[in-house]
Design a protein around this motif. Structure first.
Motif, PDB file in Angstrom:
ATOM      1  N   ILE A  44     -53.684 -95.673  11.471  1.00 22.25           N
ATOM      2  CA  ILE A  44     -54.777 -96.507  12.279  1.00 22.25           C
ATOM      3  C   ILE A  44     -54.968 -95.994  13.668  1.00 22.25           C
ATOM      4  N   VAL A  45     -53.919 -95.088  14.093  1.00 19.20           N
ATOM      5  CA  VAL A  45     -54.295 -94.366  15.663  1.00 19.20           C
ATOM      6  C   VAL A  45     -55.398 -93.635  15.541  1.00 19.20           C
ATOM      7  N   LEU A  46     -55.581 -92.900  14.640  1.00 21.35           N
ATOM      8  CA  LEU A  46     -56.831 -92.018  14.547  1.00 21.35           C
ATOM      9  C   LEU A  46     -58.019 -92.614  13.795  1.00 21.35           C
ATOM     10  N   VAL A  47     -57.964 -93.160  12.584  1.00 17.68           N
ATOM     11  CA  VAL A  47     -58.997 -93.809  12.023  1.00 17.68           C
ATOM     12  C   VAL A  47     -59.419 -95.032  12.732  1.00 17.68           C
ATOM     13  N   GLY A  48     -58.745 -95.609  13.736  1.00 15.69           N
ATOM     14  CA  GLY A  48     -59.174 -96.650  14.480  1.00 15.69           C
ATOM     15  C   GLY A  48     -59.686 -96.329  15.713  1.00 15.69           C
ATOM     16  N   PHE A  49     -59.777 -95.102  16.090  1.00 17.80           N
ATOM     17  CA  PHE A  49     -60.256 -94.667  17.390  1.00 17.80           C
ATOM     18  C   PHE A  49     -61.774 -95.119  17.674  1.00 17.80           C
ATOM     19  N   THR A  50     -61.545 -95.689  19.056  1.00 12.02           N
ATOM     20  CA  THR A  50     -63.029 -96.268  19.685  1.00 12.02           C
ATOM     21  C   THR A  50     -63.604 -95.305  20.552  1.00 12.02           C
ATOM     22  N   PRO A  51     -64.836 -94.550  20.056  1.00  8.24           N
ATOM     23  CA  PRO A  51     -65.499 -93.279  21.255  1.00  8.24           C
ATOM     24  C   PRO A  51     -66.154 -94.086  22.017  1.00  8.24           C
ATOM     25  N   ALA A 191     -40.450 -87.796  12.092  1.00  9.31           N
ATOM     26  CA  ALA A 191     -40.775 -87.522  13.602  1.00  9.31           C
ATOM     27  C   ALA A 191     -41.768 -86.242  13.517  1.00  9.31           C
ATOM     28  N   VAL A 192     -41.298 -85.440  12.476  1.00  8.47           N
ATOM     29  CA  VAL A 192     -41.995 -84.268  12.311  1.00  8.47           C
ATOM     30  C   VAL A 192     -43.544 -84.557  11.581  1.00  8.47           C
ATOM     31  N   GLY A 193     -43.386 -85.585  10.727  1.00  3.13           N
ATOM     32  CA  GLY A 193     -44.615 -85.959  10.066  1.00  3.13           C
ATOM     33  C   GLY A 193     -45.751 -86.605  11.022  1.00  3.13           C
ATOM     34  N   ILE A 194     -45.120 -87.195  11.969  1.00  2.00           N
ATOM     35  CA  ILE A 194     -45.992 -87.804  12.894  1.00  2.00           C
ATOM     36  C   ILE A 194     -46.872 -86.592  13.762  1.00  2.00           C
ATOM     37  N   ALA A 195     -46.174 -85.534  13.956  1.00  2.00           N
ATOM     38  CA  ALA A 195     -46.729 -84.337  14.645  1.00  2.00           C
ATOM     39  C   ALA A 195     -47.707 -83.915  13.584  1.00  2.00           C
ATOM     40  N   LEU A 196     -47.347 -83.733  12.358  1.00  2.00           N
ATOM     41  CA  LEU A 196     -48.187 -82.794  11.158  1.00  2.00           C
ATOM     42  C   LEU A 196     -49.265 -83.866  11.060  1.00  2.00           C
ATOM     43  N   ARG A 323     -56.475 -87.012  21.855  1.00  2.00           N
ATOM     44  CA  ARG A 323     -55.817 -87.791  21.175  1.00  2.00           C
ATOM     45  C   ARG A 323     -54.877 -87.290  20.096  1.00  2.00           C
ATOM     46  N   TYR A 324     -55.384 -86.171  19.314  1.00  2.00           N
ATOM     47  CA  TYR A 324     -54.345 -85.381  18.547  1.00  2.00           C
ATOM     48  C   TYR A 324     -53.084 -84.939  19.124  1.00  2.00           C
ATOM     49  N   VAL A 325     -53.195 -84.115  20.161  1.00  2.42           N
ATOM     50  CA  VAL A 325     -52.362 -83.653  21.023  1.00  2.42           C
ATOM     51  C   VAL A 325     -51.326 -84.922  21.246  1.00  2.42           C
ATOM     52  N   ASN A 326     -51.888 -85.902  21.629  1.00  4.78           N
ATOM     53  CA  ASN A 326     -50.955 -87.022  22.068  1.00  4.78           C
ATOM     54  C   ASN A 326     -50.414 -87.567  21.013  1.00  4.78           C
ATOM     55  N   VAL A 327     -50.883 -87.787  19.530  1.00  9.05           N
ATOM     56  CA  VAL A 327     -50.038 -88.102  18.569  1.00  9.05           C
ATOM     57  C   VAL A 327     -49.031 -87.172  18.195  1.00  9.05           C
ATOM     58  N   ALA A 328     -49.292 -85.832  18.283  1.00  5.12           N
ATOM     59  CA  ALA A 328     -48.317 -85.028  17.896  1.00  5.12           C
ATOM     60  C   ALA A 328     -46.841 -85.093  18.935  1.00  5.12           C
ATOM     61  N   MET A 329     -47.582 -85.099  20.216  1.00  5.77           N
ATOM     62  CA  MET A 329     -46.457 -85.125  21.225  1.00  5.77           C
ATOM     63  C   MET A 329     -45.511 -86.641  20.911  1.00  5.77           C
ATOM     64  N   TYR A 330     -46.179 -87.578  20.353  1.00  3.05           N
ATOM     65  CA  TYR A 330     -45.531 -88.776  20.057  1.00  3.05           C
ATOM     66  C   TYR A 330     -44.341 -88.562  19.244  1.00  3.05           C
TER      67      TYR A 330
END
Length: 505
Positions: A44-51, A191-196, A323-330
């Motif tokens: 939902i973090v990426l598919v629910g992104f509000t531009p 955690a690696v899965g979140i980054a991937l 947002r992709y970098v933020n998700v990976a760093m998460y």
């Protein structure tokens, strides 16, 4: 070497191979499944992104009735927001879809845990994984928001349930000395899965294509999981010693160990198979005096870990950038915590209990230090850096809590105990977003709450018994006589010096 024809489960696993080639392959399948589960958790973090968007003013018709407003998105983004125009008064639906997923996690934790304790790990795990993949494709091809939201709840239901069963299987396939390692690998791979997933989202932009790609890996892991056997520990705890022996012989043959005469003790069969143990479930966590006190402490520890973890994540995540970098760093920011876990929890001077309490204490202390940092402090010593340190510490404590909890509950009720603890964990996650609003009372109030939660959980965690180098209980009877002493002390009641010594290296 002469081997006794009758042996207990731990002795049998040593003969078979506590972490032989077959167990390594089986654990690898279960551990890598965490990558799929992490993608579903973060979807939902990426598919629910509000531009960014603008709304053009409506033109008046001749009868004075305005036409519909025209929305123009200024960014070239494909998400559920741009497809179903989830903005303004409809914007809450994005958060609602995320909340439904976590609501499904909560229910799945409670339902699947006791179910797998009753009918077995393997059927519950395979069924849950199968339906999670099915509902994942429903998410990807949802014709409307309502179908999308419903599918997210169902995916969460399956994800929360099989997550626990998967974790327990990674431990019950191997000898107890390897439980800490397999449990830590499970959390690390998540955690690696979140980054991937962050990288996958960068490569695949359309939200339906991303959801399909993220879900398709589940098909592979399901096919690989079909060959996995039932947990020999669960079979033995249910009095099915013959089936447990069959699984152990199968593992031994795959490990290259010729074991012709493997026979488990039948002493515990009547205990494991009696009506009381077969009826073990969530109710036993309330009725049994030892389990009741342990569960109360563990539920608060899990709740505090979740509250601090997600609270700090929300605070540390308020940064600009991709947002992709933020998700990976998460995900990546958690990784340094896991080597710390593996090192400390296997040291006799630290163990599970002291390590978990120490990491919680450090997390609380990091939150406390943020209240003394001025706003114009440098980047090295800032609120954000201390919050990230706190997140590292609470991530380590959270991982230990998983391993520690599975060792504190007998096999017959292990999943039920983990399920109830996970339920309190979800409550902490639900409350975490509300803590930052306490800044209205005082700017330091949110971190004060996190500090007190971490420190209080650390103190309560010290009441639990140490499980390092202690045999794992299989039945409720092995917990010993009721009383507070059995919660506070770590000396096992039924395992004598010989069995204890066999677990020391």
């Amino acid at each position: 070497m002469n081997v006794s024809p009758v042996m207990d489960l731990e002795e049998a696993l040593k003969l078979v191979g506590e972490f032989g080639p077959y167990q390594k392959r089986a654990v690898a399948v279960l551990v890598l499944t965490q990558v799929y589960m992490a993608c579903q958790s973060m979807l939902i973090v990426l598919v629910g992104f509000t531009p960014e968007y603008r709304i053009e003013q409506p033109h008046q018709q001749q009868d004075g009735v305005p036409v519909s407003q025209h929305v123009t998105f200024t960014e070239n983004v494909d998400s559920i927001v741009t497809e179903w125009f989830l903005i303004k008064q409809q914007a809450y639906k994005v958060s609602l879809a995320g909340s439904l997923f976590f609501a499904g996690l909560l229910i799945g934790n409670v339902v699947f845990g006791p179910l797998s304790d009753k009918i077995g790990r393997r059927p519950v795990y395979l069924t849950g994984l199968f339906f999670e993949v099915v509902f994942g494709y429903v998410t990807a091809f949802a014709p409307s928001y309502e179908v999308f939201a419903a599918s997210r709840f169902l995916v969460g239901l399956m994800n929360g349930g099989i997550g626990l069963v998967c974790f327990v299987l990674t431990q019950e396939y191997v000898g107890k000395p390897y439980w800490a390692m397999t449990g830590t690998l499970t959390s690390m791979t998540f955690a690696v899965g979140i980054a991937l997933f962050g990288a996958l989202g960068y490569l695949i932009q359309p939200w339906r294509s991303l959801a399909t790609a993220a879900n398709s890996s589940g098909v592979l892991f399901f096919l690989l999981s079909v060959t996995l056997p039932e947990s020999p520990r669960w079979l033995y705890s249910q009095g099915q010693a013959e089936r447990a022996e069959e699984v152990l012989r199968f593992m031994a043959s795959r490990n290259g160990n010729a074991v012709k005469h493997l026979m488990l003790q039948r002493v515990g069969v009547s205990k494991a198979g009696n009506h009381k143990s077969r009826g073990a479930g969530v109710l036993q966590l309330i009725i049994h005096p030892v389990l009741r006190l342990r569960t109360m402490v563990l539920m608060y520890v899990w709740y505090a870990c979740s509250l601090v973890y997600y609270g700090l994540t929300l605070g540390a995540g308020e940064t600009s950038g991709s947002r992709y970098v933020n998700v990976a760093m998460y995900g990546l920011v958690e990784l340094p915590a896991y080597p710390l876990c593996i090192y400390f929890i296997n040291k006799h001077w630290a163990g599970r209990r002291k390590s978990m309490a120490s990491f919680l204490c450090l997390a609380g202390s990091a939150c406390l230090c943020t209240t003394f940092i001025p706003e114009n402090a440098g980047a090295l010593l800032s609120v954000t850096s201390l919050a990230l340190v706190g997140k590292l510490m609470v991530s380590a404590a959270f991982n230990i809590a998983y391993v520690y909890t599975s060792e504190l509950y007998p096999t017959v009720i292990r999943n039920a105990g983990l399920g109830v603890c996970s339920m309190s964990c979800r409550v902490g996650g639900i409350l975490a977003p509300f803590v930052p609003s306490m800044r209205a009372l005082h700017t330091s109030m949110p971190f004060t709450v996190f500090c007190l939660s971490g420190l209080s959980a650390a103190c309560l965690g010290l009441l639990l018994p140490e499980t390092l180098n202690r045999p794992a209980a299989e039945t409720l009877e092995e917990l010993g006589s009721p009383g507070l002493g059995r919660v506070l002390e770590s000396k096992p009641l039924l395992y004598e010096d010989e069995s204890c010594a066999s677990t020391h290296k």
